[in-house]
Design an enzyme around this catalytic site. Structure first.
Site, PDB file in Angstrom:
ATOM      1  N   PHE A  27     -20.690 -15.554  -0.201  1.00  0.00           N
ATOM      2  CA  PHE A  27     -19.824 -16.692   0.145  1.00  0.00           C
ATOM      3  C   PHE A  27     -19.777 -16.811   1.669  1.00  0.00           C
ATOM      4  O   PHE A  27     -19.661 -15.809   2.369  1.00  0.00           O
ATOM      5  CB  PHE A  27     -18.418 -16.462  -0.421  1.00  0.00           C
ATOM      6  CG  PHE A  27     -17.651 -17.725  -0.698  1.00  0.00           C
ATOM      7  CD1 PHE A  27     -17.511 -18.195  -1.993  1.00  0.00           C
ATOM      8  CD2 PHE A  27     -17.067 -18.438   0.335  1.00  0.00           C
ATOM      9  CE1 PHE A  27     -16.793 -19.360  -2.258  1.00  0.00           C
ATOM     10  CE2 PHE A  27     -16.354 -19.595   0.080  1.00  0.00           C
ATOM     11  CZ  PHE A  27     -16.210 -20.065  -1.222  1.00  0.00           C
ATOM     12  N   ALA A  61     -15.858 -12.119  -1.138  1.00  0.00           N
ATOM     13  CA  ALA A  61     -15.037 -11.036  -0.595  1.00  0.00           C
ATOM     14  C   ALA A  61     -14.247 -10.321  -1.686  1.00  0.00           C
ATOM     15  O   ALA A  61     -13.941  -9.129  -1.567  1.00  0.00           O
ATOM     16  CB  ALA A  61     -14.087 -11.595   0.462  1.00  0.00           C
ATOM     17  N   GLU A  63     -15.275  -9.477  -4.536  1.00  0.00           N
ATOM     18  CA  GLU A  63     -16.140  -8.509  -5.230  1.00  0.00           C
ATOM     19  C   GLU A  63     -16.493  -7.316  -4.341  1.00  0.00           C
ATOM     20  O   GLU A  63     -17.115  -6.347  -4.829  1.00  0.00           O
ATOM     21  CB  GLU A  63     -17.421  -9.187  -5.709  1.00  0.00           C
ATOM     22  CG  GLU A  63     -17.272 -10.036  -6.951  1.00  0.00           C
ATOM     23  CD  GLU A  63     -16.513 -11.331  -6.717  1.00  0.00           C
ATOM     24  OE1 GLU A  63     -16.686 -11.938  -5.642  1.00  0.00           O
ATOM     25  OE2 GLU A  63     -15.725 -11.722  -7.594  1.00  0.00           O
ATOM     26  N   THR A  91      -9.837 -22.726   0.711  1.00  0.00           N
ATOM     27  CA  THR A  91      -9.288 -22.375  -0.582  1.00  0.00           C
ATOM     28  C   THR A  91      -7.773 -22.219  -0.577  1.00  0.00           C
ATOM     29  O   THR A  91      -7.223 -21.636   0.353  1.00  0.00           O
ATOM     30  CB  THR A  91      -9.899 -21.044  -1.090  1.00  0.00           C
ATOM     31  OG1 THR A  91      -9.231 -20.659  -2.277  1.00  0.00           O
ATOM     32  CG2 THR A  91      -9.764 -19.943  -0.068  1.00  0.00           C
ATOM     33  N   HIS A  93      -6.406 -20.260  -2.555  1.00  0.00           N
ATOM     34  CA  HIS A  93      -6.130 -18.858  -2.863  1.00  0.00           C
ATOM     35  C   HIS A  93      -6.624 -17.906  -1.766  1.00  0.00           C
ATOM     36  O   HIS A  93      -6.884 -16.734  -2.003  1.00  0.00           O
ATOM     37  CB  HIS A  93      -6.644 -18.455  -4.264  1.00  0.00           C
ATOM     38  CG  HIS A  93      -8.103 -18.657  -4.498  1.00  0.00           C
ATOM     39  ND1 HIS A  93      -8.624 -19.745  -5.160  1.00  0.00           N
ATOM     40  CD2 HIS A  93      -9.159 -17.894  -4.181  1.00  0.00           C
ATOM     41  CE1 HIS A  93      -9.933 -19.636  -5.230  1.00  0.00           C
ATOM     42  NE2 HIS A  93     -10.291 -18.524  -4.646  1.00  0.00           N
ATOM     43  N   ARG A 132     -16.692 -15.044  15.922  1.00  0.00           N
ATOM     44  CA  ARG A 132     -16.604 -13.595  15.687  1.00  0.00           C
ATOM     45  C   ARG A 132     -17.845 -13.044  14.992  1.00  0.00           C
ATOM     46  O   ARG A 132     -17.889 -11.874  14.631  1.00  0.00           O
ATOM     47  CB  ARG A 132     -15.352 -13.298  14.846  1.00  0.00           C
ATOM     48  CG  ARG A 132     -14.071 -13.509  15.631  1.00  0.00           C
ATOM     49  CD  ARG A 132     -12.855 -13.747  14.762  1.00  0.00           C
ATOM     50  NE  ARG A 132     -11.646 -13.921  15.563  1.00  0.00           N
ATOM     51  CZ  ARG A 132     -11.344 -15.033  16.246  1.00  0.00           C
ATOM     52  NH1 ARG A 132     -12.154 -16.070  16.220  1.00  0.00           N
ATOM     53  NH2 ARG A 132     -10.239 -15.109  16.976  1.00  0.00           N
TER      54      ARG A 132
HETATM   55  N1  INI Z   1     -14.953 -15.712  -1.131  1.00  0.00           N
HETATM   56  C1  INI Z   1     -15.199 -15.426   0.159  1.00  0.00           C
HETATM   57  O1  INI Z   1     -15.846 -14.412   0.447  1.00  0.00           O
HETATM   58  N2  INI Z   1     -14.722 -16.239   1.140  1.00  0.00           N
HETATM   59  C2  INI Z   1     -14.010 -17.359   0.853  1.00  0.00           C
HETATM   60  O2  INI Z   1     -13.613 -18.079   1.812  1.00  0.00           O
HETATM   61  C3  INI Z   1     -13.744 -17.696  -0.500  1.00  0.00           C
HETATM   62  N3  INI Z   1     -13.038 -18.887  -0.827  1.00  0.00           N
HETATM   63  O3  INI Z   1     -12.768 -19.683   0.061  1.00  0.00           O
HETATM   64  O4  INI Z   1     -12.724 -19.134  -1.994  1.00  0.00           O
HETATM   65  C4  INI Z   1     -14.237 -16.830  -1.494  1.00  0.00           C
HETATM   66  N4  INI Z   1     -14.004 -17.070  -2.804  1.00  0.00           N
HETATM   67  C5  INI Z   1     -14.764 -16.445  -3.849  1.00  0.00           C
HETATM   68  C6  INI Z   1     -14.185 -15.101  -4.260  1.00  0.00           C
HETATM   69  O5  INI Z   1     -14.408 -14.116  -3.271  1.00  0.00           O
HETATM   70  C7  INI Z   1     -14.843 -14.619  -5.548  1.00  0.00           C
HETATM   71  O6  INI Z   1     -16.236 -14.468  -5.331  1.00  0.00           O
HETATM   72  C8  INI Z   1     -14.633 -15.556  -6.725  1.00  0.00           C
HETATM   73  O7  INI Z   1     -13.254 -15.860  -6.888  1.00  0.00           O
HETATM   74  C9  INI Z   1     -15.155 -14.911  -8.042  1.00  0.00           C
HETATM   75  O8  INI Z   1     -14.408 -13.724  -8.347  1.00  0.00           O
END
Ligand code: INI
Length: 161
Positions: A27, A61, A63, A91, A93, A132
């Site tokens: 991601f 993140a 996972e 997001t 969340h 960063r």
């Molecule tokens: N995962 C990220 O690593 N960064 C993000 O900004 C993000 N957003 O924005 O939703 C994100 N979501 C996915 C999350 O980490 C999981 O992979 C997903 O929910 C499946 O479990």
């Protein structure tokens, strides 16, 4: 003159013969790829050979903790560097993903006894993340790699490994 015993892993920072696991989220890949490059570059500049490096890619993140824990418990690596990027704008969340990623990575380190480094950017905007990840504010992936080397060095120096 002080009488305390000081162990400082930053003295003569080097990769040594330790094995490093890098777990990187897909991601926000444009940012995380640069964190990964920064981390790999820092490890190589401090003497790591590619055979000492294992890279895992995971979806996001959220996972990072499970993959980091499995890798840490596998015995295949001496430290884990978890890399990700969570951007608030992306997001609703955001807070859950950040909090669970941080909490889970801390738990992975404490449960495994292997240093697990938190190399996850949590920013309000993409621009802040880019700054960063090799921009004006340095590269937090490289910083995370240095933190891993420092932890291994200080635990070893203090006979805690
Ligand atoms: N995962 C990220 O690593 N960064 C993000 O900004 C993000 N957003 O924005 O939703 C994100 N979501 C996915 C999350 O980490 C999981 O992979 C997903 O929910 C499946 O479990």
């Amino acid at each position: 003159m002080s009488d305390f015993v000081l162990y400082d892993g930053t003295a003569d920072l080097r990769a040594g013969n330790w094995r490093y696991g890098l777990v990187a989220a897909r991601f926000n890949a444009a940012v995380v790829d640069r964190l990964l490059e920064g981390a790999l570059d820092a490890l190589r500049r401090h003497g790591a050979a590619d055979r000492q490096l294992t890279v895992l890619r995971v979806p996001g993140a959220f996972e990072l903790p499970l993959a980091s824990l499995r890798l840490a418990e596998s015995g295949a690596v001496d430290a884990v560097i978890a890399l990700g990027c969570v951007i608030r704008g992306d997001t609703p969340h955001f807070d859950y993903v950040c909090a669970e990623s941080a909490r889970g990575l801390m738990e992975a380190g404490l449960r495994s006894g292997v240093p697990v480094i938190f190399g996850v950017l949590t920013t309000d905007t993409l621009e802040q993340a880019e700054a960063r990840a090799g921009g004006a504010c340095g590269n937090k992936g490289a910083d995370a790699a240095c933190a891993a080397m420092e932890m291994l060095a200080v635990l070893h120096a203090a006979h805690l490994d």
